[in-house]
Design a protein around this motif. Structure first.
Motif, PDB file in Angstrom:
ATOM      1  N   CYS A 304       1.000  -1.074   0.130  1.00  0.00           N
ATOM      2  CA  CYS A 304      -0.185   0.146   0.328  1.00  0.00           C
ATOM      3  C   CYS A 304       0.702   1.496   0.386  1.00  0.00           C
ATOM      4  CB  CYS A 304      -1.085   0.457   1.592  1.00  0.00           C
ATOM      5  SG  CYS A 304      -2.196   1.357   1.442  1.00  0.00           S
ATOM      6  N   CYS A 333      -1.085   2.367   8.428  1.00  0.00           N
ATOM      7  CA  CYS A 333      -1.470   3.885   8.731  1.00  0.00           C
ATOM      8  C   CYS A 333      -2.807   4.110   9.216  1.00  0.00           C
ATOM      9  CB  CYS A 333      -1.455   4.498   7.047  1.00  0.00           C
ATOM     10  SG  CYS A 333      -3.270   4.465   6.554  1.00  0.00           S
ATOM     11  N   CYS A 337      -7.694   0.424   7.199  1.00  0.00           N
ATOM     12  CA  CYS A 337      -8.570  -0.592   6.201  1.00  0.00           C
ATOM     13  C   CYS A 337      -9.571  -1.516   6.663  1.00  0.00           C
ATOM     14  CB  CYS A 337      -7.986  -0.749   4.576  1.00  0.00           C
ATOM     15  SG  CYS A 337      -7.567   1.190   4.290  1.00  0.00           S
TER      16      CYS A 337
HETATM   17  S1  SF4 Z   1      -4.644   1.575   6.223  1.00  0.00           S
HETATM   18 FE1  SF4 Z   1      -5.249   1.342   4.295  1.00  0.00          FE
HETATM   19  S2  SF4 Z   1      -4.539   3.231   3.722  1.00  0.00           S
HETATM   20 FE2  SF4 Z   1      -3.477   3.071   5.393  1.00  0.00          FE
HETATM   21  S3  SF4 Z   1      -1.670   1.373   4.941  1.00  0.00           S
HETATM   22 FE3  SF4 Z   1      -3.318  -0.419   5.338  1.00  0.00          FE
HETATM   23  S4  SF4 Z   1      -3.871  -0.738   3.427  1.00  0.00           S
HETATM   24 FE4  SF4 Z   1      -3.036   1.369   2.928  1.00  0.00          FE
END
Ligand code: SF4
Length: 387
Positions: A304, A333, A337
């Motif tokens: 990502c 982050c 997700c």
């Molecule tokens: S939470 Fe989503 S946007 Fe953030 S690093 Fe993981 S996959 Fe990527």
């Protein structure tokens, strides 16, 4: 690539998303089921045009990862030949239906799902991207904690009800009226301004104080919700999980050679229909006590582009230290997700290291900052000390 719109999130087959490892192409199997041939087709297409990795998503969809720009259109052709494609991205986006995987032949679940999908295909409803429907019409509800805005369920007496997510009670309905009422709830959601409220979800809309009209309200209490569904043998087949919700093409192809079909679920598992033996593979989770069930991690770096760190090696290293019943979420982050809800421990990668959040989500206040992954692995008691 110019023929398609690439969105930054919520990908479909017709709306791929660009990720660090190429395009992510999300396939929505009709009725939450793909037969063995379709399963093998997905495996072949993932190997041929993607990087061979296949995600099982929390919306009961299947994602082919790592697709190159040149591979996208041939991949679409393959998906069309296998019967996966919708006529246009709008229809694909609307056809957001979860189906209980524990249906039995002739119990009406499949026909209800097909009828709902047809109605959504024919409708012109402009629903928010995450707005979805759940058909959870078994004796006990199994999708109660899965994301859905309109739910077709049973009440305590086993009669069919349609319920807006967030409403305590549903409206009793004849089988022949269930889909019409489900769509009427979606229409009301739009007409009453739900798409603009909160995050465009039914439960947030109802929580905001908007009252359902008389014709859509009911007083039927939903059937009890069953505890989490775990991997193992069921009368319909074997429920298998995937480590971090990800399978290789060869594992899927192997399963497709042995199962009659696959039923998708929102638990990053698939029910391999007709299978009577527990399959074995390093990327499968087949034991109800497997520590892999206690960890969630997004793709992270380098897959990502938004990730500040690798996530899965850290989560895998910490899995044995997570107590049964607890959950560790490692996120690359703050977007979160892989898991939007709360976890016993959440580690969020930042530019300066990992933030640690206790009993919360990536959006909650950390109790520790700037931890290095190596230091947590070296001394995982830092997780316990925070409990
Ligand atoms: S939470 Fe989503 S946007 Fe953030 S690093 Fe993981 S996959 Fe990527």
């Amino acid at each position: 690539m110019s023929a398609v719109a690439i969105k930054g999130w919520c990908p479909g087959a017709l709306r791929p998303m660009l990720s660090g490892d190429g395009l992510v192409v999300r396939v929505r199997p009709h009725g939450g089921r793909l037969d063995a041939r379709q399963g093998a087709d997905i495996a072949d297409l993932a190997e041929c045009y993607g990087n061979g990795l296949i995600d099982l998503t929390t919306r009961a969809n299947i994602q082919i990862r790592g697709v190159s720009n040149d591979g996208y259109l041939p991949l679409l052709d393959g998906l069309a030949q296998s019967g996966f494609l919708d006529p246009d991205p709008e229809t694909e986006g609307r056809r957001n239906v979860l189906v209980t995987p524990f249906w039995c032949t002739g119990d009406g679940t499949c026909s209800l799902a097909a009828e709902l999908e047809r109605a959504l295909t024919d409708s012109v409803l402009d629903l928010p991207a995450k707005f979805g429907f759940a058909i959870d019409d078994g004796k006990a509800r199994v999708l109660a904690t899965a994301s859905a805005d309109v739910r077709i369920e049973r009440d305590l007496e086993g009669e069919l009800i349609v319920r807006a997510d967030g409403a305590e009670f549903g409206r009793s309905v004849a089988r022949s009226d269930a889909v019409t009422l489900a769509l009427a709830l979606a229409e009301w959601f739009i007409a009453s301004g739900g798409a603009g409220s909160g995050r465009g979800r039914m439960a947030a809309h109802i929580r905001s104080g908007v009252r359902l009209p008389e014709a859509l309200r009911g007083d039927a209490e939903p059937a009890r919700a069953r505890a989490a569904s775990l991997p193992g043998l069921y009368s319909q087949g074997v429920l298998v999980g995937a480590v971090f919700g990800q399978l290789t093409h060869s594992t899927l192809r192997d399963l497709a050679g042995r199962a009659q079909a696959f039923r998708t679920t929102p638990w990053r598992m698939m029910l391999a229909e007709g299978l009577r033996e527990i399959p074995q593979s390093p990327d499968l989770v087949v034991r109800p006590d497997d520590p892999a069930l206690r960890i969630v991690a997004c793709s992270g770096a380098p897959r990502c582009r938004d990730a500040h760190a690798e996530t899965r090696p850290l989560a895998a290293a910490l899995a044995p230290h997570i107590a049964p019943g607890a959950r560790l979420h490692v996120s690359g982050c703050a977007k979160g997700c892989a898991h939007s809800g709360s976890a016993s421990i959440t580690l969020v990668a930042t530019r300066d290291g990992f933030d640690l959040i206790r009993d919360g989500s990536t959006r909650d206040m950390p109790v520790r900052h700037n931890l290095s992954g190596a230091s947590i692995i070296e001394d995982p008691s830092v997780l316990a000390r925070m409990r």
